[in-house]
Design a protein around this motif. Structure first.
Motif, PDB file in Angstrom:
ATOM      1  N   TRP A  41       0.829  -1.210   0.000  1.00 38.00           N
ATOM      2  CA  TRP A  41       0.000   0.000   0.000  1.00 38.00           C
ATOM      3  C   TRP A  41       0.858   1.252   0.000  1.00 38.00           C
ATOM      4  O   TRP A  41       0.554   2.226  -0.703  1.00 38.00           O
ATOM      5  N   LEU A  42       1.939   1.236   0.734  1.00 42.68           N
ATOM      6  CA  LEU A  42       2.813   2.402   0.743  1.00 42.68           C
ATOM      7  C   LEU A  42       3.396   2.652  -0.651  1.00 42.68           C
ATOM      8  O   LEU A  42       3.432   3.794  -1.127  1.00 42.68           O
ATOM      9  N   THR A  43       3.842   1.605  -1.309  1.00 44.29           N
ATOM     10  CA  THR A  43       4.388   1.753  -2.657  1.00 44.29           C
ATOM     11  C   THR A  43       3.367   2.393  -3.587  1.00 44.29           C
ATOM     12  O   THR A  43       3.688   3.276  -4.392  1.00 44.29           O
ATOM     13  N   ALA A  44       2.093   1.949  -3.470  1.00 42.08           N
ATOM     14  CA  ALA A  44       1.035   2.498  -4.321  1.00 42.08           C
ATOM     15  C   ALA A  44       0.768   3.964  -3.984  1.00 42.08           C
ATOM     16  O   ALA A  44       0.611   4.809  -4.886  1.00 42.08           O
ATOM     17  N   TYR A  45       0.709   4.294  -2.705  1.00 42.88           N
ATOM     18  CA  TYR A  45       0.481   5.683  -2.312  1.00 42.88           C
ATOM     19  C   TYR A  45       1.593   6.589  -2.846  1.00 42.88           C
ATOM     20  O   TYR A  45       1.329   7.674  -3.385  1.00 42.88           O
ATOM     21  N   LEU A  46       2.825   6.164  -2.692  1.00 45.72           N
ATOM     22  CA  LEU A  46       3.945   6.988  -3.154  1.00 45.72           C
ATOM     23  C   LEU A  46       3.895   7.185  -4.659  1.00 45.72           C
ATOM     24  O   LEU A  46       4.174   8.281  -5.168  1.00 45.72           O
ATOM     25  N   VAL A 299      -3.122   1.374 -10.144  1.00 46.94           N
ATOM     26  CA  VAL A 299      -1.902   2.125  -9.835  1.00 46.94           C
ATOM     27  C   VAL A 299      -0.691   1.464 -10.493  1.00 46.94           C
ATOM     28  O   VAL A 299       0.159   2.137 -11.091  1.00 46.94           O
ATOM     29  N   ASN A 300      -0.639   0.153 -10.410  1.00 49.35           N
ATOM     30  CA  ASN A 300       0.464  -0.577 -11.035  1.00 49.35           C
ATOM     31  C   ASN A 300       0.492  -0.380 -12.547  1.00 49.35           C
ATOM     32  O   ASN A 300       1.556  -0.430 -13.175  1.00 49.35           O
ATOM     33  N   ALA A 301      -0.702  -0.110 -13.104  1.00 50.82           N
ATOM     34  CA  ALA A 301      -0.789   0.119 -14.552  1.00 50.82           C
ATOM     35  C   ALA A 301      -0.535   1.577 -14.926  1.00 50.82           C
ATOM     36  O   ALA A 301      -0.520   1.918 -16.115  1.00 50.82           O
TER      37      ALA A 301
END
Length: 384
Positions: A41-46, A299-301
């Motif tokens: 989740w942190l990776t996605a937020y950043l 987000v990954n996309a």
């Protein structure tokens, strides 16, 4: 038009979608999950922060708000990393307000101290009732004693602490609400959010209400009496309403929520988050995927947004009117005219003024005490 958002400021909303349990009245985007990968989740937020900041460079960031869900279930390290990244990507205001929502059941002293050290300087706590039977009916998983203990922990860690209460609950009387609100005001530091219970479609309460199984709700007149009593009691305690459902001592108002009500810009990240951002002179409404996994996948996309709509000048003016009239300061009449391309209807203003529903002073239009009691009707009348 291009710089209109500066009248309201610029904020960041971060949505944490997880709760320990789903409350039957809640129509927010919240989910119960026992397995949460905080690093993911942190990776996605950043990633979303970086994407959003690339579009809005060189802005002063006035506020950050961690909402939910139950953000006090977030690892303090996750909160700290989001705050640090936001500070690095935008120019932080000298007095930046950073709020985190919390439920009493997720509060403990070490965790709150860690949030404070991460940069959080304001807590908004979902107490909802000071009556154990009503907490049970509302599906809350804490007791009054636990709520009081959590509030004391928060107050010891933070100078700015707010909490929410819901009124017009099942079987609640006016006298009982008066007593409960007085008790709450004796606890309060400087801010209270006081919401009338509303039954929303798609919630457990909505389903029960539809089949006649949600009994004991106050009649409209009783709920209106509770609203008027709320204004009277809060005024007496020195926490007047600055918005329809929010009361504060002078200087303790929620600066983040004022960005919404003053129709500023705000970036919304996380599942189900909404935003309003001005780019190249256009005001855009943004919306993200509701389901946590769908949002992560998006987000990954490349982007967690699922929709971005350019608002017409009429849409902007109407949104400003609907938000601004919720506040006691009201709306700027000239600003509305610039947004809409025409002034508010003089005949409608005169009519509502004669009825004692609104008043104008120093170029601002605001609802009176009587008008705030029927605010939706006042706004409908003003909308062109």
């Amino acid at each position: 038009m291009a710089d209109d958002w500066r009248n309201g400021g610029f904020g960041l909303y971060v949505h944490w979608p997880f709760c320990e349990a789903k409350c039957p009245y809640c129509d927010f985007n919240s989910h119960v999950s026992r397995n949460i990968n905080q690093k993911q989740w942190l990776t996605a937020y950043l990633s979303e922060l970086q994407r959003s900041a690339a579009e809005t460079p060189d802005r002063v960031l006035n506020t950050i708000f961690f909402g939910g869900g139950t953000p006090s279930l977030m690892d303090p390290a996750t909160v700290a990393a989001v705050i640090d990244e936001a500070r690095a990507l935008w120019r932080p205001a000298n007095d930046m307000e950073i709020t985190l929502e919390a439920n009493p059941g997720s509060v403990e002293a070490g965790r709150f101290a860690a949030y404070r050290d991460a940069g959080v300087n304001r807590i908004s706590m979902g107490v909802q009732a000071l009556n154990d039977e009503d907490l049970r009916r509302l599906g809350r998983i804490h007791t009054v004693a636990e709520a009081r203990a959590a509030f004391d922990i928060a107050r010891n860690c933070f100078e700015r602490v707010s909490f929410d209460l819901i009124y017009a609950r099942q079987h609640q009387t006016l006298d009982a609400w008066r007593a409960e609100l007085t008790e709450a005001l004796n606890m309060a530091v400087g801010h209270l959010s006081l919401y009338q219970l509303t039954i929303e479609e798609g919630t457990a309460f909505g389903d029960r209400y539809a089949v006649g199984k949600l009994r004991g709700l106050p009649e409209d007149d009783s709920a209106a009496d509770m609203y008027m009593a709320t204004q009277e009691i809060c005024d007496t305690f020195g926490l007047p309403a600055y918005e329809v459902s929010n009361h504060a001592r002078s200087g303790a108002e929620s600066q983040h929520n004022l960005i919404y009500w003053r129709y500023g810009d705000y970036v919304g990240i996380g599942p189900g988050a909404h935003g309003r951002i001005t780019l190249n002179g256009r005001k855009l409404a943004t919306e993200t995927h509701l389901t946590p996994q769908l949002w992560l996948n998006a987000v990954n996309a490349g982007s967690g947004e699922k929709a971005r709509v350019s608002l017409s000048t009429e849409d902007q003016a109407n949104e400003y009117l609907m938000m601004g009239m919720r506040t006691y300061e009201g709306l700027d009449i000239d600003r509305y005219a610039i947004l809409a391309g025409h002034p508010l209807s003089r005949s409608k203003i005169d009519h509502l003024t004669e009825l004692g529903m609104i008043h104008s002073q120093a170029g601002r239009l605001a609802a009176t005490a009587n008008g705030r009691a029927v605010l939706n009707a006042v706004i409908r009348e003003l909308l062109v």
